[in-house]
Design an enzyme around this catalytic site. Structure first.
Site, PDB file in Angstrom:
ATOM      1  N   ASP A 101     -72.851  15.297  59.395  1.00 22.46           N
ATOM      2  CA  ASP A 101     -73.873  16.138  58.761  1.00 22.46           C
ATOM      3  C   ASP A 101     -74.638  16.757  59.980  1.00 22.46           C
ATOM      4  OD1 ASP A 101     -75.314  14.147  59.880  1.00 22.46           O
ATOM      5  OD2 ASP A 101     -75.954  13.332  57.744  1.00 22.46           O
ATOM      6  N   HIS A 109     -68.366  18.665  57.233  1.00 22.94           N
ATOM      7  CA  HIS A 109     -69.517  18.169  56.514  1.00 22.94           C
ATOM      8  C   HIS A 109     -69.280  17.073  55.882  1.00 22.94           C
ATOM      9  CE1 HIS A 109     -73.432  18.225  55.472  1.00 22.94           C
ATOM     10  NE2 HIS A 109     -73.708  19.592  55.522  1.00 22.94           N
TER      11      HIS A 109
END
Length: 445
Positions: free
Chosen positions: A422, A418
């Site tokens: 995203d 992450h």
């Protein structure tokens, strides 16, 4: 010529096991010729000689485990002495003056001193005096203790060693009986003792674990590869914030393309393009279309790679290897297929070079051939994502005419870092991947 040291054959390697020597002591070797097989933390590979010459010394026997940088052999030129011979000559020269001095000390110690002789005379005088004064006491009183040299220790009786060597051996806990002397007449020297204290016993060859009886447990020592796998998983799932995106795609077009290639008369089985080859090519081409996923996290920056270096997970007996297809964006479907088969074959047979499984910008792991419908894989740091591919399954689906038909579906899960990728970016990549796999003709261009 230099002594040959245990090479660093992978980025995480700290020690290696000498599996087998391909040459024996006394053999001539050439640079680039296979000298030995070495097991690293990731694979067992053939190691080539870095020098021309004669293999005059082998310091590590087969099965021995040593640290990276430790000496394992010596390759000498014609007439060149080995370090052992040079050290022996140097030790002999150093020991000659010491040996002469020790001989003088021993001779001096063997001569009875004046003090040792005097007690005998005193004893006779004392005996005469006491016999006159107290005859009864003289008959029963014990003779005074005579000053004698202490008997030699059992070790001294048969191990020839200098006093300095004995003292050092006692300090370092070395058994003199196990030390081979290099001094005059086989005398054990200080150098011999210190060398013996530094030597490490050679590890025995690994043996198969004993069969476990009912109700019993077995403790199986971790291999170097399994230790690294454990370490890397902790490094991945701990610091890397994983999240997962999954798609189910229509694999019918893939199956049709595969059948068309088969009916077109492909050659031997080894040359056949498989469904997995299509997946690998699609994963690379999708990364070219969405280049921001081809990246990794690096402290205060994101590194975006210009080349797509595709890693492919290959299961082997000891664990997992990830051979890398370099600059895969420049290779055709056929080239990727051939490289994938070659790398997988050599990975399973432990014949890979270090550069062939190091690096990689992302990885594809396919367990469909093992009957797994879907799964989530762990990212291989420092990569930004990994694809987990499941098997193609026949399921009932509704077609464009709202009719229930038999369809083929395949599940792919993308594990993302992450910090780099995203949800929106990962979704964009998977959308492109789905488009390519549902239209496999695009992969043939």
């Amino acid at each position: 010529m230099p002594e040959i040291q245990m090479p660093k054959l992978s980025d995480t390697m700290t020690e290696g096991t000498l599996v087998s020597w391909k040459k024996k002591k006394g053999d001539n070797v050439s640079a680039g010729e296979v000298l030995a097989e070495i097991e690293t933390d990731k694979a067992t590979m053939e190691w080539e000689s870095p020098e021309d010459g004669t293999l005059t010394e082998i310091y590590v026997e087969e099965g021995g485990k040593v640290n990276v940088g430790d000496k394992i052999a010596f390759i000498g030129g014609e007439g060149e002495e080995t370090p052992k011979e040079q050290e022996k000559e140097k030790a002999q020269k150093e020991e000659e003056p010491k040996a002469e001095e020790e001989k003088k000390e021993e001779k001096a110690a063997e001569k009875p001193t004046k003090e040792e002789k005097e007690p005998k005379a005193d004893k006779k005088q004392e005996k005469r005096a006491t016999s006159k004064e107290k005859p009864e006491e003289a008959a029963v009183s014990p003779a005074p203790a005579q000053a004698t040299r202490p008997p030699p220790q059992p070790e001294e009786a048969w191990v020839k060693a200098s006093p300095v060597a004995r003292r050092i051996a006692a300090e370092l806990g070395v058994d003199l009986a196990s030390v081979k002397g290099t001094g005059p007449e086989g005398r054990v020297t200080e150098t011999d003792v210190r060398a013996a204290s530094k030597s490490k016993p050679v590890a025995p060859k690994p043996s198969a674990p004993a069969a476990v009886k009912a109700g019993e447990s077995a403790r199986i020592q971790l291999s170097g590869m399994r230790k690294i796998i454990a370490q890397r998983l902790v490094e991945s799932l701990g610091p890397i914030p994983h999240f997962y995106l999954t798609i189910d795609l229509d694999a019918g077009p893939l199956m049709e393309a595969r059948e068309e290639l088969k009916s077109a008369g492909e050659g031997a089985d080894a040359a056949k393009i498989t469904v997995n080859d299509f997946v690998l090519k699609a994963a690379v081409q999708a990364a070219v279309k969405v280049p921001r996923v081809n990246a990794s996290f690096d402290g205060d920056a994101i590194v975006q790679y210009s080349d797509v270096d595709l890693g492919m997970a290959v299961a082997i007996e000891e664990g997992l290897l990830t051979p890398v297809i370099r600059a895969a964006q420049n290779k055709s479907l056929r080239e990727i297929s051939e490289l994938a088969k070659d790398l997988a074959h050599r990975a399973r047979n432990k014949r890979m070079k270090p550069e062939e499984f190091q690096g990689g910008t992302f990885t594809v792991s396919n367990l469909g051939g093992m009957g797994i419908d879907s799964f989530s894989a762990v990212i291989n740091p420092p990569q930004g994502f990994i694809l987990a591919v499941g098997k193609i399954t026949k399921v009932p689906v509704v077609d464009d005419c709202d009719q229930m038909v038999v369809g083929h579906r395949m599940s792919i899960t993308m594990s993302c870092d992450h910090r780099v990728i995203d949800g929106a970016l990962g979704s964009e990549y998977l959308k492109e991947l789905r488009h390519l796999l549902e239209n496999p003709a695009l992969l043939l261009v």
